[in-house]
Scaffold this motif. Structure first.
Motif, short mmCIF file in Angstrom:
data_model
loop_
_atom_site.label_atom_id
_atom_site.label_comp_id
_atom_site.label_asym_id
_atom_site.label_seq_id
_atom_site.Cartn_x
_atom_site.Cartn_y
_atom_site.Cartn_z
N SER A 1 0.85 -1.20 0.00
CA SER A 1 0.00 0.00 0.00
C SER A 1 0.88 1.25 0.00
O SER A 1 2.09 1.17 0.25
CB SER A 1 -0.90 0.02 1.23
N ASP A 2 0.27 2.40 -0.25
CA ASP A 2 1.01 3.67 -0.18
C ASP A 2 1.63 3.84 1.20
O ASP A 2 2.76 4.32 1.32
CB ASP A 2 0.08 4.85 -0.47
N ILE B 1 4.69 1.52 1.58
CA ILE B 1 5.80 2.06 0.80
C ILE B 1 6.43 3.23 1.55
O ILE B 1 7.67 3.33 1.64
CB ILE B 1 5.32 2.49 -0.61
N ALA B 2 5.60 4.10 2.12
CA ALA B 2 6.12 5.24 2.89
C ALA B 2 6.88 4.77 4.12
O ALA B 2 7.88 5.38 4.50
CB ALA B 2 4.97 6.17 3.29
N LEU C 1 1.64 11.63 4.19
CA LEU C 1 0.83 11.13 3.07
C LEU C 1 -0.39 12.02 2.83
O LEU C 1 -0.72 12.34 1.69
CB LEU C 1 0.41 9.68 3.31
N LYS D 1 0.46 15.08 1.02
CA LYS D 1 0.69 14.84 -0.40
C LYS D 1 -0.61 14.53 -1.14
O LYS D 1 -0.59 14.26 -2.34
CB LYS D 1 1.66 13.67 -0.58
N ILE E 1 -2.51 11.90 -0.60
CA ILE E 1 -2.70 10.45 -0.74
C ILE E 1 -3.76 10.02 0.27
O ILE E 1 -3.61 10.23 1.47
CB ILE E 1 -1.39 9.68 -0.53
#
Length: 134
Positions: free
Chosen positions: A9-10, A13-14, A83, A86, A88
């Motif tokens: 998932s985002d 990844i972060a 996130l 950004k 997201i």
């Protein structure tokens, strides 16, 4: 047949990106050195830092945060805020609300029309009657 790891998932990844930054700031210790410090296998560490195979488990995340001297809860909060900044969406992660507001709303909707204050007064009156009896 080869097995694929779960899709990252985002957020995950972060997390990997943030842990990579921490590793760089720590002088880029080898995966074998981090394995000694965390108890996580070096090949698994490589997977986490290169975003391959399975996503980090909660325990792996905690162990890595603590190894780098970071509070895991603070790291999660920071990553979520970064996130959101950004743009997201973290739609599968509930928005941060005041727990007291949520609890009060749950109580208010659960009262089924019962006057809680009247009920409390009745209980107090019954208790005082029981206390007066010998």
């Amino acid at each position: 047949m080869a097995r694929e790891g779960r899709q990252w998932s985002d957020f995950e990844i972060a997390v990997s990106d943030y842990l990579t930054t921490l590793r760089e700031k720590a002088g880029e210790p080898s995966y074998r050195r981090l394995a000694e410090l965390t108890g996580i296998k070096f090949s698994r560490l490589r997977d986490i830092f290169t975003k391959q195979n399975g996503t980090p488990t909660l325990q792996e995340f905690i162990d890595l945060c603590l190894t780098f001297g970071k509070d895991p809860a603070d790291v999660i909060y920071k990553i979520m805020k970064d996130l959101e900044a950004k743009g997201i969406s973290l739609s599968n992660i509930p928005a941060q609300n005041d727990p007291a507001d949520e609890a009060n709303a749950a109580l208010a909707s659960a009262d089924n029309g019962v006057d809680i204050d009247a009920w409390a007064d009745r209980i107090k009156a019954e208790d005082s009657v029981h206390e007066e009896q010998p």
